[in-house]
Scaffold this motif. Structure first.
Motif, PDB file in Angstrom:
ATOM      1  N   LEU A 285       0.830  -1.201   0.000  1.00  0.00           N
ATOM      2  CA  LEU A 285       0.000   0.000   0.000  1.00  0.00           C
ATOM      3  C   LEU A 285       0.872   1.261   0.000  1.00  0.00           C
ATOM      4  CD1 LEU A 285      -2.777   1.307   0.110  1.00  0.00           C
ATOM      5  CD2 LEU A 285      -2.750   1.050   2.599  1.00  0.00           C
ATOM      6  N   ILE A 286       1.990   1.244   0.716  1.00  0.00           N
ATOM      7  CA  ILE A 286       2.898   2.393   0.699  1.00  0.00           C
ATOM      8  C   ILE A 286       3.379   2.669  -0.716  1.00  0.00           C
ATOM      9  CG2 ILE A 286       5.181   3.216   1.409  1.00  0.00           C
ATOM     10  CD1 ILE A 286       4.719   1.836   4.091  1.00  0.00           C
ATOM     11  N   GLU A 287       3.728   1.631  -1.459  1.00  0.00           N
ATOM     12  CA  GLU A 287       4.180   1.819  -2.838  1.00  0.00           C
ATOM     13  C   GLU A 287       3.106   2.532  -3.664  1.00  0.00           C
ATOM     14  OE1 GLU A 287       5.932  -0.802  -6.610  1.00  0.00           O
ATOM     15  OE2 GLU A 287       4.775  -1.785  -5.020  1.00  0.00           O
ATOM     16  N   THR A 288       1.854   2.111  -3.484  1.00  0.00           N
ATOM     17  CA  THR A 288       0.742   2.758  -4.186  1.00  0.00           C
ATOM     18  C   THR A 288       0.610   4.214  -3.771  1.00  0.00           C
ATOM     19  OG1 THR A 288      -0.457   0.659  -4.378  1.00  0.00           O
ATOM     20  CG2 THR A 288      -1.756   2.680  -4.560  1.00  0.00           C
ATOM     21  N   GLN A 289       0.747   4.473  -2.481  1.00  0.00           N
ATOM     22  CA  GLN A 289       0.601   5.842  -1.979  1.00  0.00           C
ATOM     23  C   GLN A 289       1.737   6.746  -2.448  1.00  0.00           C
ATOM     24  OE1 GLN A 289       0.222   5.286   2.241  1.00  0.00           O
ATOM     25  NE2 GLN A 289      -1.887   4.567   2.120  1.00  0.00           N
ATOM     26  N   ILE A 290       2.941   6.229  -2.533  1.00  0.00           N
ATOM     27  CA  ILE A 290       4.058   7.032  -3.026  1.00  0.00           C
ATOM     28  C   ILE A 290       3.821   7.424  -4.482  1.00  0.00           C
ATOM     29  CG2 ILE A 290       6.524   7.037  -3.579  1.00  0.00           C
ATOM     30  CD1 ILE A 290       6.058   7.292  -0.628  1.00  0.00           C
ATOM     31  N   ARG A 291       3.323   6.495  -5.283  1.00  0.00           N
ATOM     32  CA  ARG A 291       2.993   6.827  -6.676  1.00  0.00           C
ATOM     33  C   ARG A 291       1.918   7.906  -6.724  1.00  0.00           C
ATOM     34  NH1 ARG A 291       3.130   1.076  -7.643  1.00  0.00           N
ATOM     35  NH2 ARG A 291       0.847   1.082  -7.684  1.00  0.00           N
ATOM     36  N   PHE A 292       0.928   7.801  -5.841  1.00  0.00           N
ATOM     37  CA  PHE A 292      -0.127   8.814  -5.765  1.00  0.00           C
ATOM     38  C   PHE A 292       0.457  10.182  -5.416  1.00  0.00           C
ATOM     39  CE2 PHE A 292      -2.309  11.058  -2.265  1.00  0.00           C
ATOM     40  CZ  PHE A 292      -3.328  11.678  -2.994  1.00  0.00           C
ATOM     41  N   LEU A 293       1.311  10.233  -4.405  1.00  0.00           N
ATOM     42  CA  LEU A 293       1.887  11.506  -3.991  1.00  0.00           C
ATOM     43  C   LEU A 293       2.667  12.153  -5.125  1.00  0.00           C
ATOM     44  CD1 LEU A 293       3.143  10.489  -0.419  1.00  0.00           C
ATOM     45  CD2 LEU A 293       1.291  12.090  -0.929  1.00  0.00           C
ATOM     46  N   ARG A 294       3.478  11.372  -5.803  1.00  0.00           N
ATOM     47  CA  ARG A 294       4.291  11.922  -6.891  1.00  0.00           C
ATOM     48  C   ARG A 294       3.424  12.444  -8.040  1.00  0.00           C
ATOM     49  NH1 ARG A 294       8.417   6.768  -6.901  1.00  0.00           N
ATOM     50  NH2 ARG A 294       9.810   7.459  -5.221  1.00  0.00           N
ATOM     51  N   LYS A 295       2.321  11.784  -8.294  1.00  0.00           N
ATOM     52  CA  LYS A 295       1.478  12.129  -9.445  1.00  0.00           C
ATOM     53  C   LYS A 295       0.496  13.246  -9.153  1.00  0.00           C
ATOM     54  CE  LYS A 295      -1.812   9.994 -12.697  1.00  0.00           C
ATOM     55  NZ  LYS A 295      -2.445   8.714 -13.123  1.00  0.00           N
ATOM     56  N   TYR A 296      -0.041  13.295  -7.940  1.00  0.00           N
ATOM     57  CA  TYR A 296      -1.175  14.173  -7.641  1.00  0.00           C
ATOM     58  C   TYR A 296      -0.845  15.355  -6.719  1.00  0.00           C
ATOM     59  CZ  TYR A 296      -4.532  10.784  -9.596  1.00  0.00           C
ATOM     60  OH  TYR A 296      -5.245   9.963 -10.425  1.00  0.00           O
ATOM     61  N   VAL A 297       0.227  15.267  -5.953  1.00  0.00           N
ATOM     62  CA  VAL A 297       0.423  16.239  -4.874  1.00  0.00           C
ATOM     63  C   VAL A 297       1.689  17.063  -5.110  1.00  0.00           C
ATOM     64  CG1 VAL A 297       0.586  16.569  -2.388  1.00  0.00           C
ATOM     65  CG2 VAL A 297      -0.710  14.632  -3.289  1.00  0.00           C
TER      66      VAL A 297
END
Length: 473
Positions: A285-297
Motif C-alpha cells: 500500500l505504501i508503494e501505491t501511496q508514493i505513486r499517488f503523492l508523486r502524481k497528484y500532490v
C-alpha cells in the motif's frame, strides 16, 4: 494427540520439563518498552525500586518508533496540558535534542508534535538508564509462572537462552495485555462481533518540498488532509477505496515528512499471522501511496521512501477485565474518581472496521477532561500484576480515547510509582494507599485535576495543529 484451536484441529507435542536459571531478581519488572513501559520503569526506579524493563525490539518507543506513528497526540485539553510529569518531560527533551530548526518550529507546541524517530530512541535510552532502571532488549516473556493469585516468575526467551525473572511486582506494559493473557486474566477483544480498528503502516519520505505543498493546499482550499485529491485518485483507480483523507502529515523538516495514511483491515495485533499479512500488505500500500503523492500532490514529485514501520501500527487488541471498567458515560460526564491517577481529554476516536464503514468521533468541551481511576489497571484475579496503557479495563469507545501515547505515559507513571511504593511496604497492587500515591504523582509533576495543593503551575500552551488531522491515530 490433537487439540482444537480457532475451529481447527492441531497436532500437539509434549515439551520436556526444564530446569531454568533465574537470570534477574528485581523488585519490579516491566514488560513492554513503549510509552507506558518507559514511564513505568522510570517512575519505579526514580522512587527507589530495583527495576528491569524488558522489550522485544532493540530500542524503546512502541508505536512511535516501531510503527512510525508520525506525531504525538495532544498533551492538552486545548487550554492547558493535562498530561505532564514524565511524558511531558520526554516530549520536551525530544524537541531540545532534535536540532535548532526542529526546536524553532515546535518549541511552543504540545499537541501534534512530529516525532523525530532516531532522536526519540536516543532520548528514551538515556532517560530510562539515567533513572536507574536496567534494560533488556531483544527479549520476549513467553510464560507466566503462577502461585495462586500471584505471579511467581516470568520465563523469558532471547539469544542467551531461556531463563526466569523473579520479581516482587509485575507491570504489563505490552499494549496487548500479553502478560495478563498469559496469566489467565479475562479480557475482551474489539467490538460486539470482535471487529477491531484497522492498522496503519506509517512511513517517512524525504525529497519533499513543504513550501510547494503549502501553496497547493492554499490554492485548492482543501486542508492538509487532501480530501479532494484523494477522491479524484480513487475515482481514477490510483488509490484503493476506503478513507477519503490522509490521517496525518507530520513535517520533521522542510524536506522530510511522516505519513499516517490509509488502513489495513481485519488485523488482530495479538496474532503473528495477522501481523505478517499486515506487513506485506502495508508495504504494498505504501508503494501505491508514493505513486499517488508523486502524481497528484505538488511538493512530493521527488518524494523518496526512506523508512517504513518495523510493524504495522496497532490501535486496539485486548482490554482486560479489571476492578473497574471505565465506560463511555464516564467520558461524556467528565467524571472524577476518588482514585484518579491521570486525566484524559483526547477524543473518542474509533476507526472504521472496513472500507465502507465510518469513524466514531466524540470530543469533550475545550478545557475539560475526565479521570482515569487506578482500579481500571487492576486485573481481576491477580494481586501483584498491574496493567497500564491501551489495554486497561474500559469499554470500546473509551479505549478509542485512552489508547494514545500521552495517556500511556501518564498511566505508566502511576503504575511504576505504585510498584515502587509496594516494593518497600509489601503487598499487592490493591494494597496501595491511594492518597499517598496521588500525592507522590503530584509531587513528581503529574496533573490530577483541580485538587487541593495542585495548581496549573503557570504552564502556557500553543495547542495548534501541525499539518496533521486531529481525527487521526
Amino acid at each position: 494427540m490433537s487439540i482444537s484451536a480457532n475451529g481447527k484441529s492441531l497436532n500437539t507435542m509434549t515439551v520436556p520439563s526444564q530446569q531454568l536459571p533465574v537470570s534477574y531478581t528485581p523488585d519490579v519488572v516491566v514488560v513492554g518498552g513503549g510509552p507506558t513501559g518507559i514511564a513505568a520503569a522510570m517512575a519505579a526506579a526514580r522512587n527507589g525500586a530495583d527495576t528491569l524493563l524488558i522489550e522485544q525490539r532493540g530500542y524503546l518507543g512502541g508505536m512511535g518508533t516501531a510503527a512510525l506513528v508520525p506525531a504525538f497526540c495532544p498533551y492538552t485539553d486545548g487550554e492547558k496540558p493535562v498530561i505532564r510529569g514524565i511524558g511531558l518531560d520526554l516530549l520536551e527533551r525530544m524537541k531540545q535534542e532534535a536540532g535548532a530548526d526542529f526546536l524553532n518550529r515546535y518549541k511552543d507546541r504540545l499537541d501534534w508534535v512530529p516525532i523525530d524517530v532516531e532522536t526519540l530512541k536516543r532520548v528514551y535510552d538515556d532517560a530510562v538508564l539515567a533513572s536507574g532502571a536496567k534494560l533488556l532488549f531483544h527479549t520476549f516473556a513467553d510464560q507466566v509462572l503462577l502461585d495462586g493469585d500471584r505471579i511467581q516468575g516470568l520465563v523469558i526467551s532471547n539469544k542467551t537462552g531461556r531463563s526466569v525473572v523473579q520479581a516482587k511486582l509485575y507491570i504489563d506494559a505490552t499494549g496487548d495485555a500479553d502478560l495478563a493473557a498469559l496469566a489467565g486474566v479475562p479480557f475482551q477483544v474489539g467490538g460486539e462481533e470482535s471487529e477491531l480498528q484497522p492498522g496503519t503502516m506509517c512511513y517517512v519520505v524525504t525529497g519533499a518540498d513543504k513550501s510547494r505543498f503549502d501553496r497547493f493546499i492554499q490554492e485548492t482550499g482543501q486542508g492538509g488532509q487532501l480530501e479532494k485529491t484523494i477522491v479524484e485518485a480513487q475515482q481514477n483507480g490510483d488509490l484503493p477505496d476506503g478513507r477519503k483523507r490522509i490521517s496525518g502529515i507530520a513535517w520533521i523538516s522542510d524536506t522530510v515528512a511522516g505519513f499516517n495514511f490509509g488502513h489495513i483491515f481485519g488485523i488482530d495485533g495479538s496474532k503473528a499471522e495477522d501481523l505478517t499479512r499486515a506487513a506485506v500488505e502495508g508495504r504494498r500500500l505504501i508503494e501505491t501511496q508514493i505513486r499517488f503523492l508523486r502524481k497528484y500532490v505538488p511538493g512530493f514529485e521527488n518524494a523518496h521512501l526512506v523508512h517504513s514501520g518495523d510493524q504495522i501500527g496497532i490501535r486496539e487488541t485486548r482490554r482486560i477485565a479489571g476492578d473497574y471498567t471505565l465506560v463511555v458515560d464516564d467520558f461524556l460526564s467528565m467524571r472524577t474518581f476518588e482514585d484518579d491517577i491521570a486525566r484524559n481529554s483526547y477524543f473518542i476516536d474509533i476507526h472504521l472496521a472496513n472500507a465502507t464503514s465510518t469513524m466514531t468521533i466524540k470530543h469533550l468541551p475545550k478545557g475539560q477532561s475526565h479521570g482515569v481511576p487506578y482500579r481500571c489497571m487492576l486485573p481481576q484475579g491477580k494481586s501483584n500484576l498491574i496493567v497500564a496503557g491501551r489495554s486497561v479495563s474500559s469499554d470500546r469507545p473509551v479505549q478509542g480515547s485512552l489508547r494514545v501515547m500521552p495517556n500511556c505515559f501518564a498511566m505508566g507513571q502511576a503504575a511504576g510509582t505504585a510498584a515502587a511504593m509496594l516494593s518497600v511496604t509489601g503487598g499487592g497492587f490493591r494494597d496501595i494507599p491511594i492518597r499517598e500515591l496521588q500525592s507522590k504523582l503530584i509531587e513528581q509533576g503529574a496533573w490530577l485535576g483541580e485538587r487541593p495543593g495542585q495548581a496549573d503551575g503557570g504552564v502556557t500552551v500553543a495547542a495548534g495543529h501541525v499539518t496533521y488531522d486531529e481525527e487521526n491515530e
